[in-house]
Design an enzyme around this catalytic site. Structure first.
Site, PDB file in Angstrom:
ATOM      1  N   CYS A 151       0.516  -3.956   4.230  1.00  9.41           N
ATOM      2  CA  CYS A 151       0.353  -2.624   3.628  1.00  9.41           C
ATOM      3  C   CYS A 151       0.636  -2.531   2.137  1.00  9.41           C
ATOM      4  O   CYS A 151      -0.250  -2.172   1.349  1.00  9.41           O
ATOM      5  CB  CYS A 151       1.268  -1.627   4.340  1.00  9.41           C
TER       6      CYS A 151
ATOM      7  N   HIS B  77       4.344   4.166   0.077  1.00  7.94           N
ATOM      8  CA  HIS B  77       4.739   2.798   0.401  1.00  7.94           C
ATOM      9  C   HIS B  77       4.729   1.838  -0.781  1.00  7.94           C
ATOM     10  O   HIS B  77       4.477   0.638  -0.640  1.00  7.94           O
ATOM     11  CB  HIS B  77       3.860   2.236   1.527  1.00  7.94           C
TER      12      HIS B  77
END
Length: 536
Positions: free
Chosen positions: A68, A124
């Site tokens: 990610c 993130h």
């Protein structure tokens, strides 16, 4: 008099040019595998996503990073993540592990072109100081969460023994008004609100970083959008998991976003990108959800194709020749210069090294200019891979016993389910776009990898951990046949090329959990806990 009329004419022309600036919507699915969409002959029913892909351009050789955080860093910076020390593992809650604040991001570039930028969903990329937050990195608004995943119903991020709320509007806590709403619906409603409230001559740049289909470490019954605990699906590894329902909600989200753009009367000047950040985790001992990358080898965290060759499709009425496939090499870093060029900017003005402007190949079917992709250089795990032309060279992680499955093949052994044409043709996206093209069956067949590795045992026996493996990735997309010993000259050339890139690597230094970040000190929220104003 004539001077005044001329000035008015010029101003009108400028205003028209500003109004014609294309709106850009990037939908970033989380952990969605190659086989998780219908247009790849997958065993998921994704009629809205498929209709968008068939009416646009399907990218069959689109690459992201194996996990990610590095993919998001690559998307927003236009550079390989190793240039910024963001390669390897994803950011973890409570670790001072963010993308340094001196790096210029996509929304900052687009603001110079007169765009308003909005991030919805997953960030993130770190939040140890306030200056790491998305609203300090160029986004005009942010509604979402800072960590890698979120409970689908409770707005909470669980990281081992540490638990904290993690849903924000801009920089303010937003847990209470959102608690008890299913996360995909919540993010979709926000995307619709952003579209509805967009006014003026500014361009719209909206990134919808979906939560789906990333799993959490909570019980299935708590995470499912409906009671799907007894739903059967692929029949391997995923028997009673909630994947079908989660993918269905993601597909619904795409339909609602396209419909909102149409109702706002701006769809006719919009570019919609749909991609996944990496391949799917196929069998996780820690998470309740999973995906499929069949027939590709590997999964999330792997530099084999299943981890990095990702779903990708782009739609726009600006394309001269839509409803087609592109097998040009395309990397996630390319979206920044590509979309910047589409917006009227000069990609030469971008402070980037790796992303390539591919707008001519999308809009005008010109040949692409990319022939090389550095899949990864991870100094922590000694994992790396590179593609040049037909060749792909790999040195993958040597996982512990419980992670050995990461290199394997997972799927239905070539058994593809019957396609639901009825759902496709009756989908919201198909109705908004005026149907599906007559060649959609050909597009689906051409974008599907029907071959699979006939000798998995021998393929898996090859040591791609302590030495390099080499594949003719164009003719062997499942990475079944390691031909390194027969092409030592190519291996040496690719190793030399990797070494050249390695000179620009910023080490990913080990970081420890900082107990000062514990949500109990921050009103039960995961929040910035350091006061430094810079991170150079």
């Amino acid at each position: 008099m004539f001077l005044c009329l001329g000035l008015v004419f010029v101003l009108q022309c400028l205003a028209q040019i500003r109004c014609e600036r294309p709106n850009i919507v990037i939908v970033l699915a989380d952990d969605m595998g190659w086989n998780d969409v219908g247009f790849h002959s997958g065993d998921m029913d994704t009629p809205n996503i498929d209709a968008l892909a068939y009416n646009g351009v399907i990218l069959t050789r689109h690459y992201s990073q194996p996990v990610c955080t590095p993919s998001r860093a690559a998307l927003l910076t236009g550079d390989y993540p190793f240039r910024n020390g963001m390669q390897g593992r994803p950011c973890r809650a409570g670790l001072p592990d963010g993308l340094r604040t001196g790096v210029k991001l996509m929304p900052e570039y687009f603001s110079s072109l007169g765009y308003k930028s909005h991030l919805i969903g997953k960030w993130h990329l770190g939040y140890q100081t306030p200056n790491h937050l998305p609203t300090r990195r160029g986004f005009n608004s942010f509604f979402g969460y800072l960590n890698g995943f979120l409970g689908y119903w409770d707005g909470t991020h669980y990281d081992g023994d540490n638990v904290g709320r993690d849903i924000r509007r801009n920089e303010e806590e937003a847990w209470r008004p959102t608690y008890g709403k299913y996360l995909t619906h919540l993010l979709t409603e926000e995307a619709i609100n952003v579209i509805d409230n967009h006014e003026g001559t500014e361009g719209l740049l909206m990134i919808v970083a979906e939560a789906a289909i990333h799993a959490t470490n909570l019980d299935i019954g708590r995470e499912a959008p409906y009671d799907v605990k007894n739903t059967t699906k692929r029949g391997y590894l995923r028997g009673d998991h909630l994947s079908l329902a989660v993918v269905g909600e993601l597909d619904w989200s795409i339909g609602q976003i396209v419909l909102a753009l149409e109702k706002k009367n701006i769809l006719n000047n919009t570019i919609i990108v749909f991609i996944s950040d990496n391949g799917a985790p196929s069998s996780s001992p820690n998470f309740c959800n999973s995906g499929s990358n069949w027939p590709l080898r590997g999964e999330k965290l792997s530099v084999h194709e299943g981890g990095v060759r990702t779903i990708a499709a782009v739609w726009s009425p600006l394309f001269e020749e839509p409803s087609r496939l592109s097998d040009q090499l395309f990397h996630i870093t390319d979206w920044l210069p590509t979309l910047y060029a589409a917006a009227g900017g000069d990609p030469k003005d971008l402070e980037i090294h790796d992303g390539i402007n591919q707008w001519p190949s999308l809009a005008q079917t010109q040949s692409g200019t990319r022939d090389t992709v550095v899949v990864d250089i991870d100094d922590v795990s000694n994992c790396e891979a590179i593609i040049k032309g037909n060749w792909k060279m790999v040195k993958n992680h040597e996982f512990s016993n419980e992670r050995k499955f990461s290199d394997k093949y997972y799927g239905e052994n070539g058994r593809w389910l019957r396609y639901n044409d009825t759902n496709l043709k009756s989908s919201i996206v198909a109705k908004v776009l005026g149907g599906v093209p007559s060649n959609y069956c050909q597009l689906r067949n051409a974008s599907t990898i029907f071959s699979f590795c006939p000798d998995e045992a021998n393929s898996m026996a090859e040591d791609c951990h302590s030495q390099y493996c080499l594949y003719d990735i164009y003719h062997d997309p499942t990475e079944c046949y390691n031909i390194a010993q027969h092409h030592t000259d190519i291996v040496e050339n690719l190793k030399a090329l990797l070494d050249d890139y390695r000179k620009h690597l910023v080490p990913n230094t080990h970081k420890n959990y900082d107990p000062r970040s514990d949500p109990k000190y921050w009103n039960d929220y995961w929040s910035p806990w350091l006061n430094e104003t810079t991170d150079e």
